[in-house]
Design a protein around this motif. Sequence first.
Motif, short mmCIF file in Angstrom:
data_model
loop_
_atom_site.label_atom_id
_atom_site.label_comp_id
_atom_site.label_asym_id
_atom_site.label_seq_id
_atom_site.Cartn_x
_atom_site.Cartn_y
_atom_site.Cartn_z
N LYS A 167 0.76 -1.16 -0.07
CA LYS A 167 -0.08 -0.02 0.02
C LYS A 167 1.03 1.23 0.12
CE LYS A 167 -3.90 -2.32 2.42
NZ LYS A 167 -4.59 -1.92 3.96
N LEU A 168 2.11 1.24 0.67
CA LEU A 168 2.91 2.37 1.02
C LEU A 168 4.31 2.23 -0.04
CD1 LEU A 168 2.57 3.07 4.56
CD2 LEU A 168 1.29 4.29 2.86
N PRO A 169 4.96 2.90 -0.26
CA PRO A 169 6.09 2.89 -1.09
C PRO A 169 7.17 1.63 -0.70
CG PRO A 169 6.02 5.20 -0.50
CD PRO A 169 4.97 4.47 0.33
N VAL A 170 7.59 1.24 -1.95
CA VAL A 170 8.20 -0.24 -1.84
C VAL A 170 9.94 0.47 -1.28
CG1 VAL A 170 9.39 -2.15 -3.04
CG2 VAL A 170 7.22 -1.45 -3.30
N THR A 184 9.94 -8.31 -1.50
CA THR A 184 9.88 -6.80 -1.47
C THR A 184 9.51 -6.41 -0.04
OG1 THR A 184 7.46 -7.07 -2.35
CG2 THR A 184 9.09 -7.03 -3.94
N ALA A 185 9.83 -5.27 0.23
CA ALA A 185 9.55 -4.71 1.43
C ALA A 185 8.95 -3.31 1.34
CB ALA A 185 10.64 -4.58 2.57
N GLY A 186 8.06 -3.02 2.22
CA GLY A 186 7.28 -1.64 2.21
C GLY A 186 7.27 -0.85 3.36
N LYS A 187 6.67 0.17 3.27
CA LYS A 187 6.76 1.10 4.48
C LYS A 187 5.84 0.72 5.49
CE LYS A 187 8.78 5.62 3.33
NZ LYS A 187 8.70 7.02 3.15
N GLU A 188 4.64 0.02 5.15
CA GLU A 188 3.71 -0.49 6.00
C GLU A 188 4.19 -1.55 6.99
OE1 GLU A 188 3.45 -3.31 2.61
OE2 GLU A 188 3.73 -0.80 2.82
N GLY A 560 8.97 3.81 -5.51
CA GLY A 560 7.83 3.98 -4.56
C GLY A 560 7.32 5.69 -4.97
N GLN A 561 6.59 5.94 -4.67
CA GLN A 561 6.26 7.44 -4.80
C GLN A 561 6.82 8.54 -3.95
OE1 GLN A 561 1.53 7.89 -4.76
NE2 GLN A 561 1.55 7.13 -6.67
N GLU A 562 7.36 7.95 -2.77
CA GLU A 562 8.21 8.72 -1.83
C GLU A 562 9.56 8.04 -1.65
OE1 GLU A 562 4.03 10.06 1.00
OE2 GLU A 562 5.88 8.51 1.44
#
Length: 590
Positions: A167-170, A184-188, A560-562
């Motif tokens: 849901k959040l940037p990778v 893969t890992a994300g900010k969530e 990611g977008q960020e």
Amino acid sequence: MPDSFFTSSKPRKRKRTESSGGSVTKRKAFGNASKPNTAPKSGGVASRDKGKKKLSRPEDEELSDQSDDGEGIEDMDLRADEEPEPSGDEDEDETPAEKRLRLAKLYLDSIKHDLAEGEFDAAEIDKELIQSRLRQDVLEHAGKVHLFVAGSYDLIHPRILRVRGHKLPVTCAIASENCSMLFTAGKEGSIVKWDLSTGKKVTVLRKQHRDSKGKGKAPEPDVQGHTDEVLALAISGDGKLLASSGKDRRLCIWDAGKGEWKKSFTGPMSHKDTISALAFRKSTNQLYTGSFDRTLKVYDLTPSVMGYVETLFGHQDHVLGIDALRGETCVSVGARDKTARFWKISDETQLVFRGGGRSRIREVIEGGLRADDDDDDDDEDMISGKKGKEKERNFIEASLECIAMIDESTFVSGGDSGAISLWTTQKKKPVFSQALAHGFNEVLSSTEGLIQTPRWITALASLRYSDLFASGSWDGCIRLWKLDSKLKSFSQVGSILAPGVINSLQLLSAPKTFATTVSWPLPLQQSCDVDVNDAPVTSAAESKRKDVNISPVLLVAGIGQEHKYGRWLKVKESGAANAALAILLSPRTA
């Protein structure tokens, strides 16, 4: 005449003689007792064997008497004569020179078998091919660049797999060396495992919730997973272990095949702040970690050990990047301390390489008052003309953000000035720097007009021991670079569309049959702001040095977008999304 009771039937030592006229010492007779079938060393001693057979029993009895006399049972060698059993492939009479010759022949036969397997005829395997393969093996063993393949791949029609599961940037994406798994890992705070051949989701390692008791500041050792953002991933060379870390100051070790938690490292011997970077030593279970607490730590993840080894001190700011190869060394960058450090783990030493480019203060410190004379010349150049404009474009590097090793003594670094620098352990200053590698970020201000600032380098990755490496930012492209044959400079060979902020990159060699086994979409023509046809052409000398069998290359990017460390910018243009890309680069057919 003496009484027969006091006389001994045993022959006295001074009267015992051999048929050959020589005497036999006690130690020699004892040693020969265990080897009755030894061959004679010279001619004319056949009669000695007959004499030994007749006197074998009296000799044994005499030795036992002598030992009773206390002359030297301590001096006797009572150990059994054990000889190592020779292996089936070795001859017990083989000399070291003969062994080296035999192993060399086996090595050459294996090279011929590899070169001729399925693709080449026996007539094509000539001396030139074997010489190039031998030269390549020597360079590989020495840890130097030996693969000159940067100009051999089709960058216009790559096959691309795009997966979205966060849901959040990778923040990070990494594939196993056999190209079977993708993580893969994300900010969530979750980690997703993918089947790389089909692109299907296999397992999700979700974020764990903290215990409601306490203030929640200290890491909880009983939690089987992460409780905050996951920022870094690393997978061992054999593909069995997955390491993850993040803002919860926890280092988690997972079974990569089963997707199960194995162990977490927390407590006083662990990092005191966010663990931002991970790297496995190639072909081992030795793990290096970097943290915001300005330290590096070494872990041994061998199943029988699975523990902490030591801590490396030296950086004066956050450790943002770390990389390692086969040797017991690693490199790291320290953000705003503007240093790249080359760590020699076994020697417990480090080499410091200071980035930042040219600055007036630095030149005053290093060169004294000579900087004042240079300033006068710079003012004259700044009056007018193109030369003055170029002077204004030199941006000072305030932070080093990422790093990647090329070979055991060469590495590249990227910073917030937008420059990529090439370093060698033989020099303290960069061998070559490419300024503004990803161009300018333009912002329109109502008062200042158009403001241009360089896009900093957010990710770097290299194909191990080769002349190919990749860089990422948020300009919408992953740029591929080629080192020259002398490792003195590099130039761009192409770019691949990747909208968004590139938070991680990985380059690895894929199996030769990988392209035929994957079910990815068919390749589409990629277009970016750089024309691939203008890339440097591989010279005849370089093409001669290249191996005939060029393996495809897999490029993995976490987008990611960020930015993974903060929310300084948000990219939504050109279809930017929180996803991971797996890009297959195949060798050119013509």
